[in-house]
Design a protein around this motif. Structure first.
Motif, PDB file in Angstrom:
ATOM      1  N   GLY A  17       0.819  -1.215   0.000  1.00  0.00           N
ATOM      2  CA  GLY A  17       0.000   0.000   0.000  1.00  0.00           C
ATOM      3  C   GLY A  17       0.848   1.257   0.000  1.00  0.00           C
ATOM      4  O   GLY A  17       2.042   1.239   0.354  1.00  0.00           O
ATOM      5  N   LYS A  18       0.244   2.356  -0.402  1.00  0.00           N
ATOM      6  CA  LYS A  18       0.954   3.628  -0.413  1.00  0.00           C
ATOM      7  C   LYS A  18       1.282   4.052   1.019  1.00  0.00           C
ATOM      8  O   LYS A  18       0.585   3.714   1.966  1.00  0.00           O
ATOM      9  CB  LYS A  18       0.098   4.695  -1.096  1.00  0.00           C
ATOM     10  CG  LYS A  18      -0.124   4.426  -2.575  1.00  0.00           C
ATOM     11  CD  LYS A  18      -0.957   5.534  -3.216  1.00  0.00           C
ATOM     12  CE  LYS A  18      -1.155   5.273  -4.704  1.00  0.00           C
ATOM     13  NZ  LYS A  18      -1.984   6.317  -5.349  1.00  0.00           N
ATOM     14  N   LYS A  19       2.345   4.810   1.163  1.00  0.00           N
ATOM     15  CA  LYS A  19       2.842   5.159   2.490  1.00  0.00           C
ATOM     16  C   LYS A  19       1.823   5.953   3.298  1.00  0.00           C
ATOM     17  O   LYS A  19       1.785   5.848   4.531  1.00  0.00           O
ATOM     18  CB  LYS A  19       4.144   5.956   2.366  1.00  0.00           C
ATOM     19  CG  LYS A  19       4.964   5.964   3.634  1.00  0.00           C
ATOM     20  CD  LYS A  19       6.371   6.449   3.385  1.00  0.00           C
ATOM     21  CE  LYS A  19       7.208   6.331   4.660  1.00  0.00           C
ATOM     22  NZ  LYS A  19       8.612   6.733   4.442  1.00  0.00           N
ATOM     23  N   ASP A  20       0.964   6.727   2.625  1.00  0.00           N
ATOM     24  CA  ASP A  20      -0.035   7.492   3.379  1.00  0.00           C
ATOM     25  C   ASP A  20      -1.138   6.596   3.947  1.00  0.00           C
ATOM     26  O   ASP A  20      -2.003   7.048   4.691  1.00  0.00           O
ATOM     27  CB  ASP A  20      -0.639   8.598   2.522  1.00  0.00           C
ATOM     28  CG  ASP A  20      -1.290   8.076   1.241  1.00  0.00           C
ATOM     29  OD1 ASP A  20      -1.390   6.842   1.093  1.00  0.00           O
ATOM     30  OD2 ASP A  20      -1.700   8.890   0.404  1.00  0.00           O
ATOM     31  N   GLY A  21      -1.105   5.301   3.600  1.00  0.00           N
ATOM     32  CA  GLY A  21      -2.043   4.347   4.170  1.00  0.00           C
ATOM     33  C   GLY A  21      -1.434   3.490   5.261  1.00  0.00           C
ATOM     34  O   GLY A  21      -2.081   2.574   5.768  1.00  0.00           O
TER      35      GLY A  21
END
Length: 265
Positions: A17-21
């Protein structure tokens, strides 16, 4: 013609997943036990944290708040290491924990932004020394399997004075427990390299047993959804990560195995 159908997941690779998740403000513990160090319901995530010598539990939500961030709170649960935890399949806010302090506790946890309970709803004292494993029954509310070093006990949380049943002791360190999805059978793996399947309603001794993975490193056992098959994971003699499939009705030999690579441990 090959009689085995090629799986559609053969070439599947994980997608990070993307780091902001990511939930980044988690201080997970690095303690040794046979149980889980993180568990999730459909709403909450609980995990072992390294604060206060291991008796503390971290709690956050599955989804971030309105600001896109996750709130993490810490709850003092036990006087010693939390060795395993499990959410009730009937209540997203009911969490069971077991500990090296020889107790099992049930907690009515809240959203991490809210005030958490000041004490456990239920405390059980199985009296078998350090506890390693706890697992809610999948179809009977309030029924727990509790594993100590070599023994599995079944507890009804509404009857806190004594266990409903004590299963036949294992030959060495109990490593994992898993309920069949319909709750009819309980499977275990053990350091003595044996797999055992119990029908606790009928008898206290295994209804099936077999030699499992032949390494004495930790192993895990898991029922395949909606089937009589069991998966075991662990290590082979060459330290390769190994998965084996078994038929619980006839444990004499495995149905097949796969090697997932070599461990550096």
């Amino acid at each position: 013609m090959n009689r085995f159908k090629t799986s559609k997941f053969k070439n599947t690779t994980p997608k990070i997943g993307k780091k902001d998740g990511w939930i980044s403000n988690v201080r997970a513990g690095s303690f040794t036990s046979q149980g889980n160090h993180i568990k999730s319901s459909t709403r909450l995530v609980a995990f072992n944290t390294d604060q206060a010598g291991g008796g503390m539990l971290g709690l956050t939500s599955v989804e971030p708040g309105s600001d896109g961030r996750w709130t993490v709170t810490v709850i003092p649960c036990h006087s010693d290491l939390i060795t395993d935890l499990d959410f009730s399949p009937f209540d997203d806010n009911l969490l069971a924990t077991c500990s090296a302090d020889e107790t099992v506790k049930l907690w009515r946890v809240c959203e991490p932004e809210q005030e958490q309970p000041g004490g456990a709803e239920v405390t059980l004292c199985p009296g078998e020394g350090r506890l390693e494993l706890v697992a809610f029954h999948p179809t009977s509310s309030g029924l727990l399997a509790v594993g100590s070093t070599k023994t599995v006990q079944l507890w009804d949380t509404s009857r806190q004075q004594s266990a409903l049943a004590v299963l036949e002791p294992h030959g060495d360190q109990l490593q994992s427990l898993s309920w069949k999805q319909d709750g009819s059978l309980l499977a275990s793996s053990c350091k003595d390299k044996k797999l055992r399947v119990f029908d606790p309603r009928a008898q206290l001794t295994p209804v099936q047993s077999a030699q499992g993975l032949q390494s004495n490193k930790d192993s895990r056992i898991l029922w395949v959804k909606d089937s009589d098959h069991i998966l075991t994971t662990g290590f082979d003699q060459m330290r390769g990560r190994e998965v084996r499939l078994w038929d619980s009705r006839k444990l004499g030999s495995s149905l097949g195995s796969a090697n997932l690579g070599t461990s550096n441990g």
